[in-house]
Design an enzyme around this catalytic site. Structure first.
Site, PDB file in Angstrom:
ATOM      1  N   GLY A   1     -53.910   4.361 -44.439  1.00 26.44           N
ATOM      2  CA  GLY A   1     -53.151   5.276 -45.306  1.00 26.44           C
ATOM      3  C   GLY A   1     -51.724   4.865 -45.585  1.00 26.44           C
ATOM      4  O   GLY A   1     -50.828   5.702 -45.636  1.00 26.44           O
TER       5      GLY A   1
ATOM      6  N   GLN B   1     -45.520   5.506 -39.725  1.00 27.31           N
ATOM      7  CA  GLN B   1     -44.374   5.618 -40.641  1.00 27.31           C
ATOM      8  C   GLN B   1     -44.140   7.094 -40.966  1.00 27.31           C
ATOM      9  O   GLN B   1     -43.142   7.429 -41.603  1.00 27.31           O
ATOM     10  CB  GLN B   1     -44.649   4.845 -41.936  1.00 27.31           C
ATOM     11  CG  GLN B   1     -44.887   3.367 -41.720  1.00 27.31           C
ATOM     12  CD  GLN B   1     -45.347   2.702 -42.998  1.00 27.31           C
ATOM     13  OE1 GLN B   1     -44.554   2.257 -43.838  1.00 27.31           O
ATOM     14  NE2 GLN B   1     -46.668   2.636 -43.168  1.00 27.31           N
TER      15      GLN B   1
ATOM     16  N   SER C   1     -49.398   2.175 -48.264  1.00 30.36           N
ATOM     17  CA  SER C   1     -49.428   1.213 -49.388  1.00 30.36           C
ATOM     18  C   SER C   1     -48.774  -0.104 -48.976  1.00 30.36           C
ATOM     19  O   SER C   1     -48.703  -1.050 -49.766  1.00 30.36           O
ATOM     20  CB  SER C   1     -48.682   1.816 -50.584  1.00 30.36           C
ATOM     21  OG  SER C   1     -47.304   2.037 -50.226  1.00 30.36           O
TER      22      SER C   1
ATOM     23  N   ALA D   1     -59.030   8.818 -44.751  1.00 29.02           N
ATOM     24  CA  ALA D   1     -58.829   8.719 -43.297  1.00 29.02           C
ATOM     25  C   ALA D   1     -59.972   9.364 -42.513  1.00 29.02           C
ATOM     26  O   ALA D   1     -60.496   8.770 -41.554  1.00 29.02           O
ATOM     27  CB  ALA D   1     -57.505   9.373 -42.922  1.00 29.02           C
TER      28      ALA D   1
ATOM     29  N   VAL E   1     -43.382  11.082 -40.527  1.00 33.11           N
ATOM     30  CA  VAL E   1     -42.414  11.863 -39.741  1.00 33.11           C
ATOM     31  C   VAL E   1     -43.045  13.172 -39.270  1.00 33.11           C
ATOM     32  O   VAL E   1     -42.424  13.952 -38.565  1.00 33.11           O
ATOM     33  CB  VAL E   1     -41.128  12.123 -40.568  1.00 33.11           C
ATOM     34  CG1 VAL E   1     -40.399  10.799 -40.824  1.00 33.11           C
ATOM     35  CG2 VAL E   1     -41.428  12.831 -41.878  1.00 33.11           C
ATOM     36  N   ASP E   2     -44.357  13.364 -39.646  1.00 33.53           N
ATOM     37  CA  ASP E   2     -45.036  14.572 -39.167  1.00 33.53           C
ATOM     38  C   ASP E   2     -45.476  14.369 -37.718  1.00 33.53           C
ATOM     39  O   ASP E   2     -45.439  13.253 -37.201  1.00 33.53           O
ATOM     40  CB  ASP E   2     -46.228  14.920 -40.089  1.00 33.53           C
ATOM     41  CG  ASP E   2     -47.354  13.887 -40.063  1.00 33.53           C
ATOM     42  OD1 ASP E   2     -47.771  13.437 -41.143  1.00 33.53           O
ATOM     43  OD2 ASP E   2     -47.814  13.532 -38.960  1.00 33.53           O
TER      44      ASP E   2
ATOM     45  N   HIS F   1     -40.051   5.887 -38.631  1.00 32.96           N
ATOM     46  CA  HIS F   1     -39.123   6.453 -39.616  1.00 32.96           C
ATOM     47  C   HIS F   1     -38.582   7.816 -39.202  1.00 32.96           C
ATOM     48  O   HIS F   1     -38.063   8.549 -40.036  1.00 32.96           O
ATOM     49  CB  HIS F   1     -39.820   6.553 -40.988  1.00 32.96           C
ATOM     50  CG  HIS F   1     -40.165   5.206 -41.543  1.00 32.96           C
ATOM     51  ND1 HIS F   1     -41.122   5.037 -42.509  1.00 32.96           N
ATOM     52  CD2 HIS F   1     -39.708   3.964 -41.237  1.00 32.96           C
ATOM     53  CE1 HIS F   1     -41.215   3.740 -42.798  1.00 32.96           C
ATOM     54  NE2 HIS F   1     -40.374   3.064 -42.030  1.00 32.96           N
TER      55      HIS F   1
ATOM     56  N   TYR G   1     -35.752  18.298 -46.659  1.00 25.19           N
ATOM     57  CA  TYR G   1     -36.477  18.176 -45.383  1.00 25.19           C
ATOM     58  C   TYR G   1     -36.880  19.546 -44.829  1.00 25.19           C
ATOM     59  O   TYR G   1     -37.911  19.686 -44.168  1.00 25.19           O
ATOM     60  CB  TYR G   1     -35.648  17.369 -44.364  1.00 25.19           C
ATOM     61  CG  TYR G   1     -35.613  15.900 -44.736  1.00 25.19           C
ATOM     62  CD1 TYR G   1     -34.535  15.360 -45.431  1.00 25.19           C
ATOM     63  CD2 TYR G   1     -36.708  15.083 -44.482  1.00 25.19           C
ATOM     64  CE1 TYR G   1     -34.535  14.032 -45.827  1.00 25.19           C
ATOM     65  CE2 TYR G   1     -36.715  13.745 -44.872  1.00 25.19           C
ATOM     66  CZ  TYR G   1     -35.629  13.228 -45.550  1.00 25.19           C
ATOM     67  OH  TYR G   1     -35.634  11.915 -45.966  1.00 25.19           O
TER      68      TYR G   1
HETATM   69  N1  APR Z   1     -56.796   8.749 -46.638  1.00 26.16           N
HETATM   70  C1  APR Z   1     -56.221   7.535 -46.395  1.00 26.16           C
HETATM   71  N2  APR Z   1     -55.322   6.958 -47.220  1.00 26.16           N
HETATM   72  C2  APR Z   1     -54.983   7.645 -48.332  1.00 26.16           C
HETATM   73  C3  APR Z   1     -55.529   8.905 -48.650  1.00 26.16           C
HETATM   74  C4  APR Z   1     -56.471   9.456 -47.742  1.00 26.16           C
HETATM   75  N3  APR Z   1     -57.051  10.638 -47.975  1.00 26.16           N
HETATM   76  N4  APR Z   1     -54.974   9.315 -49.842  1.00 26.16           N
HETATM   77  C5  APR Z   1     -54.114   8.342 -50.229  1.00 26.16           C
HETATM   78  N5  APR Z   1     -54.130   7.341 -49.342  1.00 26.16           N
HETATM   79  C6  APR Z   1     -53.365   6.089 -49.353  1.00 26.16           C
HETATM   80  C7  APR Z   1     -52.881   5.637 -50.718  1.00 26.16           C
HETATM   81  O1  APR Z   1     -53.908   4.919 -51.389  1.00 26.16           O
HETATM   82  C8  APR Z   1     -51.708   4.739 -50.341  1.00 26.16           C
HETATM   83  O2  APR Z   1     -52.142   3.407 -50.085  1.00 26.16           O
HETATM   84  O3  APR Z   1     -52.176   6.298 -48.605  1.00 26.16           O
HETATM   85  C9  APR Z   1     -51.192   5.360 -49.044  1.00 26.16           C
HETATM   86  C10 APR Z   1     -49.879   6.115 -49.213  1.00 26.16           C
HETATM   87  O4  APR Z   1     -48.886   5.193 -49.614  1.00 26.16           O
HETATM   88  P1  APR Z   1     -47.385   5.708 -49.791  1.00 26.16           P
HETATM   89  O5  APR Z   1     -47.391   6.991 -50.554  1.00 26.16           O
HETATM   90  O6  APR Z   1     -46.589   4.546 -50.279  1.00 26.16           O
HETATM   91  O7  APR Z   1     -46.917   6.090 -48.304  1.00 26.16           O
HETATM   92  P2  APR Z   1     -46.469   5.110 -47.160  1.00 26.16           P
HETATM   93  O8  APR Z   1     -47.123   3.770 -47.295  1.00 26.16           O
HETATM   94  O9  APR Z   1     -46.651   5.827 -45.876  1.00 26.16           O
HETATM   95  O10 APR Z   1     -44.890   4.944 -47.434  1.00 26.16           O
HETATM   96  C11 APR Z   1     -44.156   4.195 -46.471  1.00 26.16           C
HETATM   97  O11 APR Z   1     -42.109   4.761 -47.597  1.00 26.16           O
HETATM   98  O12 APR Z   1     -40.850   6.313 -48.666  1.00 26.16           O
HETATM   99  C12 APR Z   1     -41.030   5.668 -47.478  1.00 26.16           C
HETATM  100  O13 APR Z   1     -40.383   6.446 -45.375  1.00 26.16           O
HETATM  101  C13 APR Z   1     -41.338   6.624 -46.373  1.00 26.16           C
HETATM  102  O14 APR Z   1     -42.779   6.280 -44.488  1.00 26.16           O
HETATM  103  C14 APR Z   1     -42.710   6.189 -45.899  1.00 26.16           C
HETATM  104  C15 APR Z   1     -42.772   4.750 -46.353  1.00 26.16           C
END
Ligand code: APR
EC number: 2.3.1.286
Length: 231
Positions: free
Chosen positions: A172, A86, A174, A215, A88-89, A104, A53
């Site tokens: 943004g 979600q 998944s 985004a 933490v920034d 989170h 972190y």
């Molecule tokens: N603009 C928008 N979305 C984007 C971009 C972008 N430039 N680049 C990638 N993405 C999308 C990806 O296609 C994906 O659907 O952002 C998403 C990121 O997904 P993850 O990496 O799974 O992140 P997130 O969904 O925030 O994870 C949720 O999981 O590990 C835990 O606590 C952690 O908060 C996190 C949670």
């Protein structure tokens, strides 16, 4: 004013240079979740957790909000915007958004490992938490992050926000992690749901309009669509 509720994930900050979690070069490709984002990992090797972190925090300090963050802050002129993130920034806050709920946790805060009510701001000029840094009651400080397996204390408030939304937007994420992904189930019938993501996302709920963009461009397109349909 109509209530515009936004659920954001790591993709929201990708264009600010911060890594997402599940992309090909994502954080979980280079770090084992069980080592750095679980209470068991903390018990086993707290220094490895603090290092992880501290590394993320140092990256955040050099990052800036992108136009997507700023576009959401600008929408506050037309809508009562509430952001459930979600992430933490602190990029939504630094872009000027006034109502941000962190599901989170927050990277720029530390917390007592013995009393969860003792939460401290971390100064940008001294960004590391080290072994031996203690809270007022003498317990080791830990990141103010919700680890896998821990409760998500803000989820009830997030559900209330979603249930009151007149427009719901997902950007943004998944939608892999619950309870965050389950928030889609609380959108009232008839409320439009927009999803902004450059990749395909399997959403656990109906999406009115997919904006298959990043985004920055996606928030611009959303703003134009809202102007057309909700003016
Ligand atoms: N603009 C928008 N979305 C984007 C971009 C972008 N430039 N680049 C990638 N993405 C999308 C990806 O296609 C994906 O659907 O952002 C998403 C990121 O997904 P993850 O990496 O799974 O992140 P997130 O969904 O925030 O994870 C949720 O999981 O590990 C835990 O606590 C952690 O908060 C996190 C949670």
């Amino acid at each position: 004013m109509k209530k515009l509720v936004v659920l954001t994930g790591a993709g929201m900050s990708a264009e600010s240079g911060l890594s997402t979690f599940r992309s090909s070069d994502g954080l979980w490709e280079n770090h084992r979740v069980e080592d750095v984002a679980t209470p068991e990992g903390w018990e086993r090797d707290p220094e490895a957790v603090l290092d992880f972190y501290n590394m993320l925090r140092r990256k955040l300090i050099t990052a800036n909000p992108n136009e997507g963050h700023c576009g959401l802050a600008t929408l506050e002129r037309e809508y009562e915007v509430r952001i459930i993130t979600q992430n933490v920034d602190n990029l939504h806050e630094r872009a000027g958004s006034g109502h941000v709920l962190h599901l989170h946790g927050e990277l720029m805060k530390s917390r007592s490992s013995g009393d969860e009510n003792l939460i401290y701001d971390i100064p940008v000029n001294n960004p590391d938490i080290k072994i031996g840094d203690k809270c007022a009651k003498g317990y080791q400080l830990r990141p103010h992050i919700v680890w896998f397996g821990e409760a998500v204390p803000m989820i009830e408030k997030a559900i209330d926000w979603v249930a009151e939304a007149d427009i719901f937007v997902v950007i943004g994420t998944s939608l892999n992690v619950y309870p965050a992904a389950g928030l889609l189930h609380y959108v009232r019938r008839g409320v439009p749901v927009y999803l902004i993501d450059p990749n395909e996302v399997h959403a656990p709920g109906n999406i009115t309009r997919v904006i298959r963009k990043g985004a920055t461009e996606g928030v611009k397109e959303l703003t134009a669509l809202l102007k057309q349909s909700h003016s």
